[in-house]
Each structure stands twice: as C-alpha cells, then as structure tokens.
Design a protein around this motif. Structure first.
Motif, PDB file in Angstrom:
ATOM      1  N   ARG A   1     -65.256  42.003  65.932  1.00  0.00           N
ATOM      2  CA  ARG A   1     -65.197  40.781  65.131  1.00  0.00           C
ATOM      3  C   ARG A   1     -65.574  41.029  63.661  1.00  0.00           C
ATOM      4  O   ARG A   1     -66.452  41.821  63.350  1.00  0.00           O
ATOM      5  CB  ARG A   1     -66.161  39.755  65.723  1.00  0.00           C
ATOM      6  N   GLY A   2     -64.867  40.333  62.792  1.00  0.00           N
ATOM      7  CA  GLY A   2     -65.277  40.254  61.399  1.00  0.00           C
ATOM      8  C   GLY A   2     -64.969  41.466  60.550  1.00  0.00           C
ATOM      9  O   GLY A   2     -65.456  41.569  59.423  1.00  0.00           O
ATOM     10  N   GLY A   3     -64.139  42.402  61.042  1.00  0.00           N
ATOM     11  CA  GLY A   3     -63.764  43.546  60.226  1.00  0.00           C
ATOM     12  C   GLY A   3     -62.965  43.114  59.007  1.00  0.00           C
ATOM     13  O   GLY A   3     -62.206  42.134  59.052  1.00  0.00           O
ATOM     14  N   LEU A   4     -63.108  43.840  57.913  1.00  0.00           N
ATOM     15  CA  LEU A   4     -62.433  43.486  56.665  1.00  0.00           C
ATOM     16  C   LEU A   4     -61.943  44.763  55.999  1.00  0.00           C
ATOM     17  O   LEU A   4     -62.747  45.587  55.556  1.00  0.00           O
ATOM     18  CB  LEU A   4     -63.403  42.736  55.741  1.00  0.00           C
ATOM     19  N   SER A   5     -60.618  44.931  55.954  1.00  0.00           N
ATOM     20  CA  SER A   5     -60.037  46.154  55.401  1.00  0.00           C
ATOM     21  C   SER A   5     -59.043  45.816  54.299  1.00  0.00           C
ATOM     22  O   SER A   5     -58.234  44.897  54.433  1.00  0.00           O
ATOM     23  CB  SER A   5     -59.331  46.951  56.500  1.00  0.00           C
ATOM     24  N   THR A   6     -59.114  46.564  53.214  1.00  0.00           N
ATOM     25  CA  THR A   6     -58.121  46.409  52.148  1.00  0.00           C
ATOM     26  C   THR A   6     -56.841  47.178  52.466  1.00  0.00           C
ATOM     27  O   THR A   6     -55.871  47.092  51.730  1.00  0.00           O
ATOM     28  CB  THR A   6     -58.694  46.915  50.811  1.00  0.00           C
ATOM     29  N   GLY A   7     -56.853  47.921  53.588  1.00  0.00           N
ATOM     30  CA  GLY A   7     -55.679  48.664  54.017  1.00  0.00           C
ATOM     31  C   GLY A   7     -55.149  48.152  55.338  1.00  0.00           C
ATOM     32  O   GLY A   7     -54.753  46.988  55.447  1.00  0.00           O
ATOM     33  N   THR A   8     -55.149  48.990  56.366  1.00  0.00           N
ATOM     34  CA  THR A   8     -54.553  48.652  57.655  1.00  0.00           C
ATOM     35  C   THR A   8     -55.628  48.493  58.734  1.00  0.00           C
ATOM     36  O   THR A   8     -56.612  49.235  58.759  1.00  0.00           O
ATOM     37  CB  THR A   8     -53.575  49.742  58.094  1.00  0.00           C
ATOM     38  N   GLY A   9     -55.402  47.511  59.618  1.00  0.00           N
ATOM     39  CA  GLY A   9     -56.277  47.358  60.768  1.00  0.00           C
ATOM     40  C   GLY A   9     -57.637  46.797  60.429  1.00  0.00           C
ATOM     41  O   GLY A   9     -58.596  47.538  60.225  1.00  0.00           O
ATOM     42  N   GLY A  10     -57.743  45.472  60.378  1.00  0.00           N
ATOM     43  CA  GLY A  10     -59.026  44.863  60.058  1.00  0.00           C
ATOM     44  C   GLY A  10     -60.072  45.095  61.118  1.00  0.00           C
ATOM     45  O   GLY A  10     -61.238  45.371  60.814  1.00  0.00           O
ATOM     46  N   GLY A  11     -59.679  44.975  62.397  1.00  0.00           N
ATOM     47  CA  GLY A  11     -60.604  45.240  63.487  1.00  0.00           C
ATOM     48  C   GLY A  11     -60.574  46.697  63.897  1.00  0.00           C
ATOM     49  O   GLY A  11     -61.610  47.374  63.907  1.00  0.00           O
ATOM     50  N   ILE A  12     -59.369  47.191  64.226  1.00  0.00           N
ATOM     51  CA  ILE A  12     -59.212  48.571  64.688  1.00  0.00           C
ATOM     52  C   ILE A  12     -57.921  49.147  64.125  1.00  0.00           C
ATOM     53  O   ILE A  12     -56.863  48.501  64.162  1.00  0.00           O
ATOM     54  CB  ILE A  12     -59.162  48.651  66.231  1.00  0.00           C
TER      55      ILE A  12
END
Length: 347
Positions: A123-134
């Motif tokens: 939960r709550g992942g934050l990515s400026t690229g690919t895959g917010g969670g995984i």
C-alpha cells in the motif's frame, strides 16, 4: 523477567534494563523460515537480503503494519529481489509512510528473481517511474490472497510487469492510479499475466489508457475476476493493443468509464471472452462495452454484452454476436460473479 514472543519460545531476561526493541529478528524452523517482529524494518531488510542469497521464507507478524519511512535504495522501499523470496503474513500490511520525504515503490523484482507474497497488503507506494506498488522486471511475481491498493506511478500504478511472469490468485488490485497507462496493472514487453478469483477495482489511468489493466505486447488470462469501476481515457476496464492477447473466462467487466472502450478496448489484438458478462460500462463517445479497432479479433462464447452506454460494441458489427439492442439478457447459469465485498481487504 520472562519475555514471551508472538512466535517462538519464552526467553528469560537477565537484566531489568533489557529492551524489546534491540532483540534480533527471531530465527525459525525450516517450515516457517525467518520471523520478523511487527514493524521491524531493519529485521525485514536483513531477512530479504538473506533470502536473496540463500532462498527461504519470511514470516511477518499477523495484523501488523510495517511502515517504510525511507527507501532502501534509489527507487525501492525494500531490497531488490534477486533470489527466491517468499514473504507471508496474515492480514499484514507493508506500506510507504504517507509522510515520507522521498518517492519509492515497495518491491522491485529483477531478472531471475522470484517473489511470492501471501496474505499481504502492499500500500501507498509512490514511483515517478514504473510500478507504484511492485515492479516485476523480467522476474517472477506470485501474489496469493493479497491486496495491492492506493499506489501511484507514472505507469503501472499498482503493478508493472515487463517481460516477466505475473500470477495473481485470490488477489485484489484496487484504488491505484497512474499518470500514464495501466492504472491498476500494466503487463508489458512480452510479459505473461494470469489472474484467478480476484478483482481489478476502482483503478484509474489519469491521463492515458487501461484503467484496470493495460495489456501491451503481452498475454493476460483472467478467470473468475471482477473488473469493476475503473476509469481511463481509452479502455476503462481493459485496454489490449498492439498484437496482444487477452482471455477472459467467467469474469465481469462492469461499471467502468472511458472516453472510448469503457469495458474493453481491443486494438489490432485478440480478445476471447468465455462465460463472461460486459455490462453497465459507460463511454463518452463510443464503445461502451467493447471498442474493437484496426482489424482486432474479439470472440464471444456464451458471453453477453448488454446495457452499456452509448452502445454495446463499436464499430457496429465489428464483434460477432454483439448487437446494440437495449434488451437486457440474463447471464448464463455458469456465470460466476465476485461481489464487491467478496474479497477481504486487510487494514
């Protein structure tokens, strides 16, 4: 003084000043692998590093939230998965701290790595690229009885699978978002995705396509899955472009929204729907149920496309067996639905 751990034997303390916080992550038997105490992030990092080298299972505390306040490396909250790692919980959550100063996803599986998650929420992942969670980058990712929710990325808000093997069993991907394509899941670069008994629900591709699933140059097979309440510009529920293949069995595409192709957008690709239902999806212009373009091939077997707006299939006649009649047809008896509250949402 005796200290009784949630797992393992009773330990007798020899000094009154002994603090639980400094006790090491407990080793476990061969069946359970390494047990990591509740919210012991250094212990979890050490356990993953050890499993990367030696293989093995990691067991987390039940009904516990592990909160990551800073990344382990440039883009990832935890060490990259390079070996064969299994992490199990019981209604357990791993999340990025909402107040964390840096952006990072939770997990990253690299080539030849294998990650299996059981009864976990990411939960709550934050990515400026690919895959917010995984992000699964040509590795193997297995999700069992798990939830991927409230993550955000440029592409693949919840999950991004590029050239890898992705398997979801009794798993929900919900309330994730992407700035570009793949609000819930992006399956790209020849990746293979299988999903059974779960849901893609209320995900959003904010400025692009594939609200629930963007299957681009990949193969996706979904059985007994609810694809519901997702939004995008094209392909609110699923977008299947550029020579890709999507197979739906005993599944529902329902209440999705897009400018075109609200339920399914199929572009120069192959889509097969068996014992499934496409209903109550809404497009702003065309393809309320299914948009089939550029000589795409859509096959409906014991499948109903009904009660979509402004039409069921577009262009008219492009999907054999699909008409734009407003008459509602009941799904076949073999149709399996997954109600909203059927999937447990660990907190």
């Amino acid at each position: 003084m005796k200290i009784i751990f949630p797992y393992g034997p009773t330990i007798t303390a020899v000094g009154a000043g002994l603090c639980l916080a400094v006790l090491p992550t407990a080793p476990a038997g061969a069946d359970d692998g390494t047990r990591v105490r509740c919210n012991d992030i250094p212990g979890l990092v050490d356990a993953i590093n050890d499993a990367n080298t030696n293989g093995g299972r990691i067991t987390l505390a039940p009904r516990c939230t592990y909160t990551l306040t800073a990344p382990d490396n440039t883009d990832d909250g935890l060490p990259e998965i390079t070996g064969n790692v299994t992490i199990s919980g019981r209604d357990t959550t791993i999340r990025r701290d909402p107040d964390a100063a840096e952006s990072f996803r939770i997990f990253h599986v690299v080539e030849d790595g294998t990650l299996t998650l059981k009864s976990l929420t990411v939960r709550g992942g934050l990515s400026t690229g690919t895959g917010g969670g995984i992000l699964n980058e040509r590795g193997t990712l297995n999700l069992n009885d798990s939830v991927i929710k409230d993550n955000f990325a440029a592409t693949g808000g919840g999950l991004y699978n590029i050239g890898g093997q992705l398997a979801l069993d009794r798993t929900t991907v919900e309330r994730n978002a992407s700035a570009s394509f793949g609000g819930g899941v992006a399956n790209d670069g020849g990746g293979t995705m299988t999903m059974k008994d779960g849901a893609l629900r209320k995900n959003r591709a904010v400025n692009s396509n594939g609200g629930g699933l963007e299957n681009i140059v990949g193969t996706a097979t979904l059985e007994s899955v609810s694809i519901q309440g997702n939004t995008a510009l094209v392909g609110g529920g699923i977008r299947n472009p550029n020579g890709s293949t999507v197979n739906l069995k005993s599944s529902t595409l329902r209440d999705n929204i897009a400018v075109t192709g609200a339920g399914l957008s199929n572009l120069a690709s192959t889509a097969t729907l068996v014992d499934s239902l496409v209903t109550r999806n809404t497009a702003i212009t065309a393809g309320g149920g299914i948009l089939n373009e550029a000589n795409g091939h859509v096959t409906l077997t014991r499948t109903r496309v009904v009660d979509n707006a402004p039409d069921n299939c577009s262009p008219d006649g492009s999907v054999p067996g699909c008409t734009n009649s407003t008459t509602s047809v009941a799904p076949p008896p073999s149709q399996k639905f997954l109600p909203d509250d059927d999937v447990k949402d660990p907190k």
